[in-house]
Write a protein that holds these residues in place. Structure first.
Motif, mmCIF file in Angstrom:
data_model
loop_
_atom_site.group_PDB
_atom_site.id
_atom_site.type_symbol
_atom_site.label_atom_id
_atom_site.label_comp_id
_atom_site.label_asym_id
_atom_site.label_seq_id
_atom_site.Cartn_x
_atom_site.Cartn_y
_atom_site.Cartn_z
ATOM 1 N N MET A 273 -7.641 1.267 4.194
ATOM 2 C CA MET A 273 -7.291 0.605 2.933
ATOM 3 C C MET A 273 -5.805 0.841 2.629
ATOM 4 O O MET A 273 -5.301 1.948 2.772
ATOM 5 C CB MET A 273 -8.161 1.164 1.798
ATOM 6 N N THR A 274 -5.106 -0.197 2.194
ATOM 7 C CA THR A 274 -3.667 -0.133 1.968
ATOM 8 C C THR A 274 -3.346 0.635 0.695
ATOM 9 O O THR A 274 -4.025 0.492 -0.326
ATOM 10 C CB THR A 274 -3.093 -1.556 1.859
ATOM 11 N N ASN A 275 -2.281 1.443 0.751
ATOM 12 C CA ASN A 275 -1.800 2.144 -0.442
ATOM 13 C C ASN A 275 -0.975 1.196 -1.295
ATOM 14 O O ASN A 275 -0.046 0.555 -0.804
ATOM 15 C CB ASN A 275 -0.935 3.348 -0.060
ATOM 16 N N ILE A 276 -1.293 1.105 -2.583
ATOM 17 C CA ILE A 276 -0.476 0.300 -3.486
ATOM 18 C C ILE A 276 0.555 1.168 -4.195
ATOM 19 O O ILE A 276 1.614 0.697 -4.596
ATOM 20 C CB ILE A 276 -1.350 -0.464 -4.507
ATOM 21 N N ILE A 277 0.274 2.474 -4.328
ATOM 22 C CA ILE A 277 1.228 3.431 -4.897
ATOM 23 C C ILE A 277 1.341 4.615 -3.954
ATOM 24 O O ILE A 277 0.326 5.144 -3.484
ATOM 25 C CB ILE A 277 0.784 3.916 -6.285
ATOM 26 N N GLU A 278 2.562 5.032 -3.664
ATOM 27 C CA GLU A 278 2.821 6.230 -2.856
ATOM 28 C C GLU A 278 3.854 7.080 -3.586
ATOM 29 O O GLU A 278 4.993 6.645 -3.776
ATOM 30 C CB GLU A 278 3.324 5.854 -1.461
#
Length: 338
Positions: A1-6
């Motif tokens: 699943m892609t990170n939207i906030i890092e």
């Protein structure tokens, strides 16, 4: 699943100054001190901790309501701190915040319709008066408010209804992320469940990601996919919701969970509470080594002198101890306390 906030190594210090005319800095309150975490697309990350641990400051840094001292916040591939002008305005459109106090976060001089339509005005959307009103009334209906109350003022609504107004305002621009700063803590328990259920429905319907900040562990467990525990400006444990509640590894997390009352009276009487002694140290002068050692029962009663030396001198890093369960303790041991 892609990170939207890092978030990486996020720091926010507030200077302590002395002097009336010629002020000089004599120290700093380390509100957020090296915080790192990710929020995945469509995920709810809960953040819990005692009052003053840095949860709300972290939320405001994410939404660029204040600038960090150092560190990096990447949102949907954009560095939050580097955004200015129209780029910052676009970022605010994609990431909105719902504040803790529904009584002070709404302008008492504006009608509900005006409050919810403010984002449209600021961003130049739906310029037709009729279309704008229709959009606002659709939002009111979606969050459980009567669209006919479009011209009423905040003082005419209950606390739960005011928080729904705040949620409708945050949803107006169809953001990708909602940062929820203790959105139900100021509400009666009977009202909290309705707002939490609303947030869950909105997340599924709008494809949102949430950063949900609270100090009520039962609320966080209900709504979160993963949970991060903060103490004195640092994240000390992150794990999936069930993993954290079933197998907490950090002594602080274990103490927090042991305070949750159990519905079974026999189990409640049989279990042993973990009492945290002393007060939270000052964030202007945190302890050396492990920040929790001054209140840690394991440090005081279990460890040997040689083992304590490591806690006294080395600040434990937040590391993956297996299965995505991260904690910052030299002697972490996953133990059920519920």
């Amino acid at each position: 699943m892609t990170n939207i906030i890092e978030v990486r190594d996020l720091v926010k210090y507030f200077p302590i100054k002395r002097g009336v005319i010629f002020q000089r800095q004599v120290g700093a309150v380390k509100a957020v001190d090296g915080v790192s975490f990710d929020v995945k697309q469509g995920e709810t990350l809960g953040i819990v901790g005692e009052t003053g641990c840095g949860k709300s400051t972290t939320a405001r840094l994410l939404c660029r309501l204040m600038d960090p001292t150092s560190g990096s916040i990447m949102f949907d591939g954009r560095e939050v701190g580097a955004q200015k002008g129209d780029a910052l305005k676009a970022l605010h459109r994609d990431m909105q915040m719902v504040f803790q106090d529904p009584y002070s976060s709404l302008n008492p001089r504006k009608s509900v319709g005006s409050i919810i339509s403010d984002p449209f005005v600021i961003h130049g959307l739906y310029t037709g008066q009729g279309e704008r009103k229709r959009r606002v009334q659709d939002l009111m209906d979606r969050v459980g408010l009567n669209p006919e109350h479009y011209n009423r003022y905040p003082h005419e609504f209950s606390g739960g209804q005011r928080q729904r107004i705040g949620i409708a305002r945050a949803l107006a621009l169809q953001p990708k992320v909602l940062v929820l700063d203790e959105p139900v803590s100021a509400l009666d328990v009977s009202i909290q469940a309705g707002v939490i259920n609303l947030l869950e429905d909105l997340k599924n319907d709008f494809g949102l990601s949430y950063l949900f900040i609270a100090h009520d562990l039962s609320v966080v467990r209900h709504i979160s996919d993963r949970i991060a525990v903060m103490y004195l400006g640092r994240i000390i444990e992150i794990a999936d919701r069930d993993e954290l509640f079933d197998r907490p590894a950090h002594p602080y997390t274990q103490a927090l969970l042991s305070a949750i009352p159990l519905p079974d009276p026999r189990r409640e009487r049989a279990r042993q509470r973990i009492i945290i002694s002393g007060d939270v140290p000052s964030p202007a002068n945190p302890p050396s080594g492990c920040r929790f050692r001054t209140r840690c029962q394991k440090f005081a009663n279990v460890l040997t002198d040689s083992e304590r030396e490591l806690c006294l001198t080395v600040d434990p890093a937040l590391e993956d101890r297996g299965a995505g369960h991260l904690n910052a303790c030299h002697y972490a041991e996953a133990t059920s306390v519920l």
